[in-house]
Write a protein that holds these residues in place. Sequence first.
Motif, short mmCIF file in Angstrom:
data_model
loop_
_atom_site.label_atom_id
_atom_site.label_comp_id
_atom_site.label_asym_id
_atom_site.label_seq_id
_atom_site.Cartn_x
_atom_site.Cartn_y
_atom_site.Cartn_z
N GLY A 350 2.72 10.28 7.82
CA GLY A 350 2.40 11.45 8.63
C GLY A 350 3.55 12.42 8.83
O GLY A 350 3.56 13.15 9.83
N GLY A 351 4.51 12.43 7.93
CA GLY A 351 5.60 13.41 7.99
C GLY A 351 6.87 12.92 8.66
O GLY A 351 7.83 13.68 8.79
N ARG A 352 6.92 11.65 9.03
CA ARG A 352 8.17 11.12 9.60
C ARG A 352 9.24 10.95 8.52
O ARG A 352 10.42 11.23 8.74
CB ARG A 352 7.91 9.77 10.29
CG ARG A 352 7.07 9.89 11.56
CD ARG A 352 6.85 8.51 12.19
NE ARG A 352 6.07 8.61 13.42
CZ ARG A 352 5.63 7.58 14.11
NH1 ARG A 352 5.88 6.35 13.68
NH2 ARG A 352 4.92 7.76 15.21
N ASN A 353 8.84 10.47 7.40
CA ASN A 353 9.77 10.26 6.28
C ASN A 353 9.15 10.85 5.02
O ASN A 353 7.93 10.84 4.85
CB ASN A 353 10.01 8.75 6.07
CG ASN A 353 10.64 8.09 7.29
OD1 ASN A 353 11.84 8.22 7.53
ND2 ASN A 353 9.82 7.40 8.07
N TRP A 354 10.03 11.36 4.15
CA TRP A 354 9.56 12.03 2.92
C TRP A 354 10.29 11.46 1.71
O TRP A 354 11.46 11.13 1.78
CB TRP A 354 9.82 13.53 3.00
CG TRP A 354 9.06 14.24 4.09
CD1 TRP A 354 9.46 14.44 5.37
CD2 TRP A 354 7.74 14.82 3.99
NE1 TRP A 354 8.49 15.11 6.08
CE2 TRP A 354 7.43 15.36 5.25
CE3 TRP A 354 6.82 14.93 2.95
CZ2 TRP A 354 6.22 16.00 5.51
CZ3 TRP A 354 5.61 15.57 3.20
CH2 TRP A 354 5.32 16.10 4.47
N LYS A 355 9.55 11.38 0.60
CA LYS A 355 10.15 11.03 -0.69
C LYS A 355 9.84 12.16 -1.67
O LYS A 355 8.74 12.71 -1.66
CB LYS A 355 9.56 9.72 -1.21
CG LYS A 355 9.99 8.49 -0.42
CD LYS A 355 9.47 7.22 -1.08
CE LYS A 355 9.95 5.98 -0.32
NZ LYS A 355 9.45 4.73 -0.94
N THR A 356 10.81 12.47 -2.51
CA THR A 356 10.60 13.51 -3.51
C THR A 356 9.74 12.97 -4.64
O THR A 356 10.05 11.94 -5.23
CB THR A 356 11.94 14.02 -4.06
OG1 THR A 356 12.69 14.56 -2.98
CG2 THR A 356 11.71 15.11 -5.11
N ALA A 357 8.65 13.68 -4.92
CA ALA A 357 7.72 13.26 -5.96
C ALA A 357 8.24 13.68 -7.33
O ALA A 357 9.15 14.49 -7.46
CB ALA A 357 6.34 13.87 -5.72
N ARG A 358 7.64 13.12 -8.36
CA ARG A 358 7.98 13.44 -9.74
C ARG A 358 7.07 14.53 -10.26
O ARG A 358 5.85 14.38 -10.30
CB ARG A 358 7.82 12.16 -10.59
CG ARG A 358 7.96 12.35 -12.07
CD ARG A 358 8.04 10.98 -12.77
NE ARG A 358 6.92 10.12 -12.42
CZ ARG A 358 5.78 10.05 -13.12
NH1 ARG A 358 5.62 10.83 -14.18
NH2 ARG A 358 4.82 9.22 -12.76
N LEU A 359 7.68 15.70 -10.62
CA LEU A 359 6.90 16.77 -11.25
C LEU A 359 6.73 16.43 -12.71
O LEU A 359 7.70 16.11 -13.40
CB LEU A 359 7.61 18.12 -11.09
CG LEU A 359 7.71 18.67 -9.66
CD1 LEU A 359 8.53 19.95 -9.64
CD2 LEU A 359 6.33 18.91 -9.08
#
Length: 434
Positions: A350-359
């Motif tokens: 819910g937006g507490r932690n983020w991971k960078t996705a693979r484009l």
Amino acid sequence: MSDKKASGQPPKDSGPDMNRRTLLKAGLATGGAAASAAALSGAAMADSDRLIAEIQDWNRYLGDGVQANPYGMPSEFESHVVRRDVEWLTASTESSINFTPLHELDGILTPNGLCFERHHGGVAEISPADHRLMINGLVDTPLVFTLEDLKRFPRENRIYFLECAANSGMEWRGAQLNGCQYTHGMIHCVMYTGVPLKYLLEEAGVKTTGKWVMPEGADSSAMTRSIPMEKALDDCLVAFKMNGEALRPEQGYPLRLVVPGWEGNMWVKWLRRLEVGDQPWHQREETSKYTDLLASGKARRFTWVMDAKSVVTNPSPQAPITHGKGPLVISGVAWSGNGKITRVDVSIDGGRNWKTARLDGPSLPKAMHRFYLDIDWDGSELLLQSRAMDEEGFFQPTKDELRIARGENSIYHNNGIQTWHVKGDGTVENVEVA
């Protein structure tokens, strides 16, 4: 040869059955750890699954000939992958919209038959031999082109997304529609083939006082919008093909205007006229429609650019998790009218932690970008979100940030972060995180 295939079993230790077993053995002998694990699983299935261990009808009998479907169609097993509308949305289907099934697609290109439709007066059916395009107004020489005339100009191929300004508009006041198709499906991305608009304007000779262009459609609604001359001369196309084939009737056959990165209602379909003027026309679609009423009582007008936006397409309400715990591919699309997407982050809490996705796949300006995040799902509940950033440094906002800036009366340009609630059984629901 045909009698042998149709009536008998293949000789022992030959044919497709043997080939598959040989491949499984080869995989066990030569694959790495992951491949071996997959092969072991496959080997176990080969002992018990009759669909791989036994000859099936499609192995045994001849299929249709090459002319059975002169214009190819999807498999009958994909018949559920279609555009869908919301019946209560409008009083008439001729002035309504249906939605692209984003949750069923991958990559960045949308099949022509699945591109969403938005009409204001139904689909105009026009013979290309009868269609004309006129340029008039503040030009040196008013011109009328046939379709064949236009195809003699230098043409270009470009991939762009097309998004309705109202995409996600029904979600402005909170989660409402339970499906990625319905919340974000007013978008598609295809390769357009056409003539740069600047070539046609140069042919007519724009007077120095010509600052705006008004495209007009040949449909019964005579759709019109005002476009600044700078945009018209920059990257607009007069298109006659999409994904290599002629435009579909519902997409403006035989001609439509392409206005890259700007709201979809400006991409006038069934294009019949381009008038050059010295100021905007303030037509119905740019006064009473396609404006946003702010809390102050003022309206936002001429909000052309579709800002950075993204959505997770899988899993989503129409695409629940069905395989249980273990490896999970989170997939989605991102786009921006400002140019290329440079980064997409994904949150599972819910937006507490983020991971960078693979484009993955082509990264083109004003086109869709596909992203993936591969996780190991332990079966716990998720609050799944994505947020996109474009090359202008614009970050996709939260819905609350949008409401603070524009109030709660808006409809258009809702690019707020979407939340999906993934439950322990894999089902998914549209929710909002305050």
